[in-house]
Design a protein around this motif. Sequence first.
Motif, PDB file in Angstrom:
ATOM      1  N   UNK A  96       0.817  -1.212   0.000  1.00 61.62           N
ATOM      2  CA  UNK A  96       0.000   0.000   0.000  1.00 61.62           C
ATOM      3  C   UNK A  96       0.856   1.270   0.000  1.00 61.62           C
ATOM      4  N   UNK A  97       0.261   2.353  -0.455  1.00 58.82           N
ATOM      5  CA  UNK A  97       0.985   3.618  -0.608  1.00 58.82           C
ATOM      6  C   UNK A  97       1.089   4.351   0.725  1.00 58.82           C
ATOM      7  N   UNK A  98       1.886   3.813   1.609  1.00 54.48           N
ATOM      8  CA  UNK A  98       2.088   4.419   2.938  1.00 54.48           C
ATOM      9  C   UNK A  98       3.364   3.859   3.523  1.00 54.48           C
ATOM     10  N   UNK A  99       3.827   4.488   4.594  1.00 61.55           N
ATOM     11  CA  UNK A  99       4.932   3.912   5.342  1.00 61.55           C
ATOM     12  C   UNK A  99       4.434   2.722   6.169  1.00 61.55           C
ATOM     13  N   UNK A 100       5.339   1.829   6.456  1.00 65.53           N
ATOM     14  CA  UNK A 100       4.980   0.699   7.297  1.00 65.53           C
ATOM     15  C   UNK A 100       4.781   1.127   8.739  1.00 65.53           C
ATOM     16  N   UNK A 101       4.136   0.279   9.505  1.00 60.50           N
ATOM     17  CA  UNK A 101       3.860   0.558  10.912  1.00 60.50           C
ATOM     18  C   UNK A 101       4.712  -0.356  11.789  1.00 60.50           C
ATOM     19  N   UNK A 102       5.237   0.164  12.894  1.00 60.71           N
ATOM     20  CA  UNK A 102       6.025  -0.691  13.793  1.00 60.71           C
ATOM     21  C   UNK A 102       5.284  -1.951  14.208  1.00 60.71           C
ATOM     22  N   UNK A 103       3.971  -1.849  14.358  1.00 58.53           N
ATOM     23  CA  UNK A 103       3.185  -3.017  14.755  1.00 58.53           C
ATOM     24  C   UNK A 103       3.240  -4.126  13.705  1.00 58.53           C
ATOM     25  N   UNK A 104       3.417  -3.742  12.444  1.00 60.56           N
ATOM     26  CA  UNK A 104       3.516  -4.752  11.386  1.00 60.56           C
ATOM     27  C   UNK A 104       4.837  -5.507  11.469  1.00 60.56           C
ATOM     28  N   UNK A 105       5.886  -4.801  11.847  1.00 57.80           N
ATOM     29  CA  UNK A 105       7.170  -5.468  12.055  1.00 57.80           C
ATOM     30  C   UNK A 105       7.096  -6.374  13.284  1.00 57.80           C
ATOM     31  N   UNK A 106       6.448  -5.906  14.336  1.00 60.25           N
ATOM     32  CA  UNK A 106       6.269  -6.728  15.529  1.00 60.25           C
ATOM     33  C   UNK A 106       5.488  -8.000  15.208  1.00 60.25           C
ATOM     34  N   UNK A 107       4.509  -7.882  14.338  1.00 61.83           N
ATOM     35  CA  UNK A 107       3.729  -9.062  13.933  1.00 61.83           C
ATOM     36  C   UNK A 107       4.606 -10.061  13.192  1.00 61.83           C
ATOM     37  N   UNK A 108       5.504  -9.549  12.326  1.00 60.65           N
ATOM     38  CA  UNK A 108       6.426 -10.440  11.629  1.00 60.65           C
ATOM     39  C   UNK A 108       7.361 -11.130  12.617  1.00 60.65           C
ATOM     40  N   UNK A 109       7.840 -10.390  13.602  1.00 61.34           N
ATOM     41  CA  UNK A 109       8.691 -11.002  14.627  1.00 61.34           C
ATOM     42  C   UNK A 109       7.949 -12.132  15.345  1.00 61.34           C
ATOM     43  N   UNK A 110       6.679 -11.904  15.620  1.00 64.51           N
ATOM     44  CA  UNK A 110       5.855 -12.935  16.250  1.00 64.51           C
ATOM     45  C   UNK A 110       5.804 -14.187  15.386  1.00 64.51           C
ATOM     46  N   UNK A 111       5.580 -14.009  14.098  1.00 65.26           N
ATOM     47  CA  UNK A 111       5.511 -15.150  13.175  1.00 65.26           C
ATOM     48  C   UNK A 111       6.836 -15.906  13.131  1.00 65.26           C
ATOM     49  N   UNK A 112       7.953 -15.166  13.139  1.00 63.49           N
ATOM     50  CA  UNK A 112       9.259 -15.810  13.061  1.00 63.49           C
ATOM     51  C   UNK A 112       9.572 -16.607  14.327  1.00 63.49           C
ATOM     52  N   UNK A 113       9.068 -16.151  15.457  1.00 63.07           N
ATOM     53  CA  UNK A 113       9.256 -16.919  16.687  1.00 63.07           C
ATOM     54  C   UNK A 113       8.392 -18.171  16.666  1.00 63.07           C
ATOM     55  N   UNK A 114       7.162 -18.037  16.259  1.00 62.13           N
ATOM     56  CA  UNK A 114       6.197 -19.125  16.426  1.00 62.13           C
ATOM     57  C   UNK A 114       6.197 -20.144  15.289  1.00 62.13           C
ATOM     58  N   UNK A 115       6.735 -19.789  14.128  1.00 61.36           N
ATOM     59  CA  UNK A 115       6.802 -20.744  13.022  1.00 61.36           C
ATOM     60  C   UNK A 115       8.158 -21.431  13.044  1.00 61.36           C
ATOM     61  N   UNK A 116       8.176 -22.663  13.520  1.00 60.24           N
ATOM     62  CA  UNK A 116       9.423 -23.378  13.728  1.00 60.24           C
ATOM     63  C   UNK A 116      10.141 -23.833  12.481  1.00 60.24           C
TER      64      UNK A 116
END
Length: 254
Positions: A216-236
């Motif tokens: 999308x035509x906007x800057x990313x949100x810190x919460x979106x990066x935090x969500x990716x970090x969550x996925x990287x921890x939980x997806x083994x």
Amino acid sequence: MKIENSVSIITGGASGLGLATVNKFTAMGGRVAIFDMNEEAGQQLAESLGERALFVKVNVTDEAAVQAGIDQTIERFGALHVCINYAGIGNVFKTYGKNGPFPLAEFNKIVQVNLIGTFNVLRLAAEQMAKNALDDGERGVIINTASVAAYEGQMGQAAYTASKGGVVAMTLTIARDLASYGIRVNTIVPGLIHTPLFHTTQPEVIDSLAAQVLNPKRLGRPEEVAHLATCLVENGYINGECIRIDGGIRMQAK
């Protein structure tokens, strides 16, 4: 690995991407040690989160300070399962320009914090993670932070791109080094994320930057990066990867 009941170290945890991830992990039932140089912000954040958070003033380039922070984390929470390295800095100097050559001390400072600081924290964190009992084949998760500048560095970013390119380059090697211990290693590669660095930026400048994003035509949100970090921890099954989170942007020369 589940975030609930896990113990994480998050460097740069008092602001920006680190703050968003601290809030995300504690909300999911995790316990977090916030490593940051901003003592006032870090203490206030830890106090607001109660027993699930600990603040430690840590310079990531200082071996003794990092070890002391890890020791305090173990003393408080009893273990270490996740290490996320957000701490980083940047500068802008052309390799050679009207003010002369790139100041070597400035180049060294960026590499020390972004690359060597990242490695300093993760290597000591891995030592502690290796002591954990195996849980479904793993003992720990390490997540580093690079930047799209690692691939498409702009003018004046020689030090920053070198430091972030180094983080990208060492990801798979470290994942291989730590595989036998059951520790996964991945790197988040953000694009233009609306962190406090943009708070003093004029709206028209932000709009111009957002227009460069594919969708999308906007800057990313810190919460979106935090969500990716969550996925990287939980997806083994994600290991040794560098994952862009950038809306499809490809940075231009300037």
